[in-house]
Write a protein that holds these residues in place. Structure first.
Motif, mmCIF file in Angstrom:
data_model
loop_
_atom_site.group_PDB
_atom_site.id
_atom_site.type_symbol
_atom_site.label_atom_id
_atom_site.label_comp_id
_atom_site.label_asym_id
_atom_site.label_seq_id
_atom_site.Cartn_x
_atom_site.Cartn_y
_atom_site.Cartn_z
ATOM 1 N N TYR A 87 61.927 -10.360 -27.418
ATOM 2 C CA TYR A 87 60.872 -11.450 -26.049
ATOM 3 C C TYR A 87 61.184 -10.481 -24.914
ATOM 4 C CZ TYR A 87 57.613 -14.175 -23.182
ATOM 5 O OH TYR A 87 57.147 -14.350 -21.986
ATOM 6 N N ALA A 88 60.409 -9.878 -24.127
ATOM 7 C CA ALA A 88 60.634 -9.194 -23.065
ATOM 8 C C ALA A 88 59.374 -9.937 -22.428
ATOM 9 C CB ALA A 88 60.886 -8.481 -22.878
ATOM 10 N N ALA A 89 59.661 -10.592 -20.647
ATOM 11 C CA ALA A 89 58.765 -10.598 -20.146
ATOM 12 C C ALA A 89 58.747 -10.003 -18.723
ATOM 13 C CB ALA A 89 59.028 -12.279 -19.190
ATOM 14 N N TYR A 90 57.085 -9.168 -18.213
ATOM 15 C CA TYR A 90 57.291 -8.913 -17.222
ATOM 16 C C TYR A 90 57.021 -9.559 -16.266
ATOM 17 C CZ TYR A 90 57.841 -5.431 -21.107
ATOM 18 O OH TYR A 90 58.686 -4.677 -22.205
ATOM 19 N N PRO A 91 56.803 -8.747 -14.523
ATOM 20 C CA PRO A 91 56.159 -9.400 -14.028
ATOM 21 C C PRO A 91 54.794 -9.531 -13.194
ATOM 22 C CG PRO A 91 57.935 -8.062 -12.716
ATOM 23 C CD PRO A 91 57.833 -7.840 -14.843
ATOM 24 N N THR A 92 54.640 -8.757 -13.845
ATOM 25 C CA THR A 92 52.694 -8.198 -13.301
ATOM 26 C C THR A 92 51.643 -9.129 -14.319
ATOM 27 O OG1 THR A 92 53.683 -6.092 -14.282
ATOM 28 C CG2 THR A 92 54.003 -6.205 -11.885
ATOM 29 N N ARG A 93 50.995 -8.597 -14.265
ATOM 30 C CA ARG A 93 49.497 -8.477 -14.973
ATOM 31 C C ARG A 93 49.258 -7.593 -15.592
ATOM 32 N NH1 ARG A 93 46.397 -13.121 -12.521
ATOM 33 N NH2 ARG A 93 46.671 -13.446 -10.168
ATOM 34 N N TYR A 94 48.803 -7.942 -16.814
ATOM 35 C CA TYR A 94 47.797 -7.378 -18.188
ATOM 36 C C TYR A 94 47.424 -6.544 -17.970
ATOM 37 C CZ TYR A 94 47.641 -5.996 -22.950
ATOM 38 O OH TYR A 94 47.470 -5.245 -23.633
ATOM 39 N N ARG A 95 47.777 -5.089 -18.377
ATOM 40 C CA ARG A 95 46.767 -3.974 -18.805
ATOM 41 C C ARG A 95 47.549 -3.062 -20.252
ATOM 42 N NH1 ARG A 95 45.539 -6.620 -15.005
ATOM 43 N NH2 ARG A 95 43.997 -6.459 -12.635
ATOM 44 N N GLU A 96 46.066 -3.208 -20.699
ATOM 45 C CA GLU A 96 45.915 -2.669 -21.909
ATOM 46 C C GLU A 96 45.901 -0.978 -21.479
ATOM 47 O OE1 GLU A 96 41.743 -2.565 -23.834
ATOM 48 O OE2 GLU A 96 41.799 -5.019 -24.144
ATOM 49 N N GLU A 97 45.389 -0.014 -20.367
ATOM 50 C CA GLU A 97 45.617 1.553 -20.036
ATOM 51 C C GLU A 97 45.513 1.567 -18.464
ATOM 52 O OE1 GLU A 97 43.498 3.950 -22.683
ATOM 53 O OE2 GLU A 97 42.562 4.221 -20.621
ATOM 54 N N VAL A 98 46.846 2.426 -18.319
ATOM 55 C CA VAL A 98 46.957 2.470 -17.072
ATOM 56 C C VAL A 98 46.223 4.095 -16.813
ATOM 57 C CG1 VAL A 98 48.638 3.768 -15.239
ATOM 58 C CG2 VAL A 98 48.479 1.944 -16.463
ATOM 59 N N HIS A 99 45.106 4.644 -16.643
ATOM 60 C CA HIS A 99 44.390 6.129 -16.196
ATOM 61 C C HIS A 99 45.603 6.361 -15.195
ATOM 62 C CE1 HIS A 99 41.471 9.161 -17.089
ATOM 63 N NE2 HIS A 99 40.850 8.340 -15.578
ATOM 64 N N TRP A 100 45.908 7.894 -15.306
ATOM 65 C CA TRP A 100 46.687 8.541 -14.355
ATOM 66 C C TRP A 100 46.893 10.039 -14.748
ATOM 67 C CZ3 TRP A 100 52.695 8.194 -16.761
ATOM 68 C CH2 TRP A 100 53.677 8.761 -15.066
ATOM 69 N N SER A 101 46.514 10.408 -13.170
ATOM 70 C CA SER A 101 46.368 11.819 -12.508
ATOM 71 C C SER A 101 47.417 12.216 -12.603
ATOM 72 C CB SER A 101 45.787 12.101 -11.000
ATOM 73 O OG SER A 101 43.948 11.713 -11.843
ATOM 74 N N ILE A 102 48.077 13.771 -13.042
ATOM 75 C CA ILE A 102 49.453 13.866 -12.736
ATOM 76 C C ILE A 102 49.474 15.007 -11.943
ATOM 77 C CG2 ILE A 102 50.272 12.810 -15.483
ATOM 78 C CD1 ILE A 102 49.976 15.615 -16.843
ATOM 79 N N THR A 103 48.314 15.280 -11.506
ATOM 80 C CA THR A 103 48.463 16.694 -10.961
ATOM 81 C C THR A 103 46.672 16.792 -10.432
ATOM 82 O OG1 THR A 103 47.681 19.156 -9.919
ATOM 83 C CG2 THR A 103 47.340 18.348 -12.833
ATOM 84 N N GLY A 104 46.710 17.175 -8.803
ATOM 85 C CA GLY A 104 45.245 17.236 -8.491
ATOM 86 C C GLY A 104 44.585 18.732 -8.379
ATOM 87 N N ALA A 105 45.781 18.808 -9.014
ATOM 88 C CA ALA A 105 44.773 20.676 -9.098
ATOM 89 C C ALA A 105 43.753 21.169 -10.661
ATOM 90 C CB ALA A 105 45.922 21.407 -9.195
ATOM 91 N N CYS A 106 43.388 22.328 -10.100
ATOM 92 C CA CYS A 106 42.215 23.091 -11.560
ATOM 93 C C CYS A 106 42.043 24.324 -11.679
ATOM 94 C CB CYS A 106 40.982 21.647 -11.420
ATOM 95 S SG CYS A 106 40.353 22.014 -12.968
ATOM 96 N N ASN A 107 42.032 24.585 -13.296
ATOM 97 C CA ASN A 107 41.896 25.838 -13.095
ATOM 98 C C ASN A 107 40.429 26.215 -13.470
ATOM 99 O OD1 ASN A 107 41.931 24.634 -15.783
ATOM 100 N ND2 ASN A 107 42.328 26.067 -16.982
ATOM 101 N N MET A 108 39.511 25.705 -13.166
ATOM 102 C CA MET A 108 38.057 25.237 -12.901
ATOM 103 C C MET A 108 37.783 25.368 -11.647
ATOM 104 S SD MET A 108 35.822 24.497 -16.328
ATOM 105 C CE MET A 108 37.321 25.943 -17.651
ATOM 106 N N LYS A 109 36.293 25.666 -10.858
ATOM 107 C CA LYS A 109 35.566 25.258 -9.682
ATOM 108 C C LYS A 109 34.327 24.751 -9.901
ATOM 109 C CE LYS A 109 38.063 30.087 -8.239
ATOM 110 N NZ LYS A 109 37.620 31.018 -7.528
ATOM 111 N N CYS A 110 34.615 23.607 -10.540
ATOM 112 C CA CYS A 110 33.565 22.851 -10.743
ATOM 113 C C CYS A 110 33.066 22.341 -9.871
ATOM 114 C CB CYS A 110 34.089 21.509 -11.516
ATOM 115 S SG CYS A 110 34.467 22.087 -12.974
ATOM 116 N N ARG A 111 31.517 22.905 -9.976
ATOM 117 C CA ARG A 111 30.834 22.688 -8.644
ATOM 118 C C ARG A 111 30.477 20.699 -8.356
ATOM 119 N NH1 ARG A 111 26.131 27.186 -7.990
ATOM 120 N NH2 ARG A 111 26.874 27.662 -9.395
ATOM 121 N N HIS A 112 30.978 20.136 -9.215
ATOM 122 C CA HIS A 112 30.376 18.145 -9.009
ATOM 123 C C HIS A 112 31.732 17.365 -9.278
ATOM 124 C CE1 HIS A 112 31.469 19.115 -13.581
ATOM 125 N NE2 HIS A 112 31.273 18.172 -13.942
#
Length: 484
Positions: A87-112
């Motif tokens: 057993y281990a307890a964590y101090p924060t609220r439970y979340r199933e998943e973290v959506h994480w941007s590991i870069t703000g750069a891209c190799n495309m030039k999307c209009r949208h």
């Protein structure tokens, strides 16, 4: 008297407000029980003997449920509970998943691109910065991430980043990518390091993908990636942005993607953020009336084509092939008695987003709106503080009551008990009041689109089920929450 052992894929874990959890490392999700049942599972350590006669009726039922669910099994003479299972307890609220941007750069030039990734507006964190975030995720009990960008696969230190995730026991559930860099070598590396993510790719219509992506050959590369993922047996979903130039290829595109093994196709619209905010592109955007008319026309065609893959048409329509019914995610009933307990968006209570610039937000779509300045940053505040009892947590747990009290429109609207206030992302794009009304949900109900979608979908679904009567008895899936 018997001794039981917690099976290896499970961990005993607790979070703030939810102290009694059994975490499944294969499903990357936790099962929460009450204290009396947890007292039973805590004894399943291969050492303590359990006397059924000493248990309450509910505890005995729970013990049987755990055995049938393969969560526990009879302990052998040499079995022992792993250190990592204790057993281990964590101090924060439970979340199933973290959506994480590991870069703000891209190799495309999307209009949208609402993230303005072609200009790397949100920057790119160093490997050391990613390591510090991963340390905080593990310390807070978050072991399941989806990776996005920009384009996450452009990082030259991707192998090292994967290693630091593996060292901390953090799983990758999904990689969001444009597909250009998906190769056998990438998939081999992921497998060698113990990761088996699904992929979500963008495909903006047969013949129109290059137009939206701003790079010649983008469509061919995406198709090649989809073919490779199907060959390797990797689950893949697709998102498609609708605009005036590609609406006529919806049917052909969905059928084409289904033949490539795509599990679901999700349609979205232009968001007036980032690149889409350019006035020169405004004429591409469909009006709400036009967009829903496109949905109305396509739904019967979709069932005529035998529901080739799962389909998500914004909040207006969701269907999973073989299910006995469809859903409308705009329609989420909530009585007056439950308004203080019902979240306006169920997805927000299950995940959160970390931006490439360190911002923590309820949803990635909020990253570039005017309200974003109110969200905390990991550069200033530890994740432990952000995810405990902060102002941010209050935003994440926004209830129907909060929305009704937060704006006059929802307070007097006859449809609020059906839409639960709508999507907070849509609200923030249209204005700066987090507790304001969702204009998309307002349009949907006030213009009778719930009835029009029903009139389009019901007979088409019935004809489909008549061709497949075995589906009528299946457990429905279409009602589950889908992020729009």
């Amino acid at each position: 008297m018997s001794r039981y052992i917690l099976n290896r894929q499970f961990r005993l874990r607790g979070w703030h407000g939810l102290p009694y959890g059994i975490y499944d490392m294969k499903k990357n999700a936790a099962l929460f029980v009450d204290q009396s049942c947890y007292e039973v599972i805590m004894k399943c350590d291969a050492e303590q003997e359990i006397d059924p006669d000493s248990l309450s009726e509910r505890q005995r039922e729970f013990l049987e449920e755990m055995k049938k669910g393969n969560i526990i099994s009879k302990a052998g003479p040499y079995d022992f509970l792993g250190i990592e299972q204790a057993y281990a307890a964590y101090p924060t609220r439970y979340r199933e998943e973290v959506h994480w941007s590991i870069t703000g750069a891209c190799n495309m030039k999307c209009r949208h691109c609402f993230m303005s990734a072609p200009e790397a507006k949100h920057g790119e964190p160093s490997l050391e910065e990613l390591r510090k975030i991963a340390d905080q995720l593990a310390a807070c009990g978050y072991f399941n991430v989806s990776l996005t960008g920009g384009e996450p696969l452009i990082r030259k230190d991707l192998p090292e980043f994967l290693d630091l995730l593996k060292e901390r026991g953090i799983n990758i559930s999904t990689i969001f990518s444009n597909g250009w860099l998906i190769r056998d070598s990438l998939l081999d590396m992921l497998e060698e390091k113990g990761f088996h993510p699904s992929f979500q790719l963008s495909f903006d219509g047969i013949g129109w993908h290059d137009f939206l992506r701003g790079v010649p050959g983008a469509e061919a590369h995406t198709v090649r990636a989809l073919e490779l993922l199907e060959k390797r047996g990797v689950p893949v979903t697709v998102s498609m942005c609708l605009h005036r130039k590609n609406v006529h290829v919806i049917r052909d595109s969905v059928n084409f993607l289904a033949k490539l093994g795509v599990q679901s196709v999700k349609f979205s619209q232009m968001m007036e953020l980032g690149a889409w905010a350019d006035p020169d592109l405004a004429l591409l955007k469909l009006t709400e009336e036009e967009r829903h008319s496109v949905y109305e026309a396509y739904i019967p065609e979709y069932f005529e084509d035998d529901a080739p893959t799962a389909l998500i048409l914004g909040g207006a329509f969701v269907y999973f092939p073989g299910a006995p019914d469809y859903a409308m995610n705009f329609v989420r009933h909530c009585s007056k008695e439950k308004e203080d307990k019902t979240l306006t968006c169920a997805v927000l209570g299950k995940m959160f987003y970390i931006g490439a610039d360190g911002m923590v937000a309820p949803c990635q779509g909020m990253a570039d709106c005017e309200f974003a300045k109110n969200f905390p940053s990991l550069k200033d505040t530890p994740l432990k503080e952000i995810l405990t009892d902060s102002e941010y947590v209050k935003l994440s747990y926004t209830t129907v009551k909060d929305v009704r009290e937060g704006n006059e429109d929802c307070r007097v609207c006859p449809y609020t008990d059906r839409c639960t206030g709508g999507c907070r992302n849509s609200v923030l794009i249209s204005g700066n009041n987090y507790y304001g009304p969702d204009p998309e949900a307002c349009f949907f109900f006030r213009n009778g689109w719930d009835k029009r979608i029903e009139e389009a979908a019901r007979p088409a679904l019935e004809a489909y089920l008549n061709r497949h009567p075995e589906y009528r008895e299946k457990k429905p899936e279409a009602g589950k929450n889908v992020c729009l």
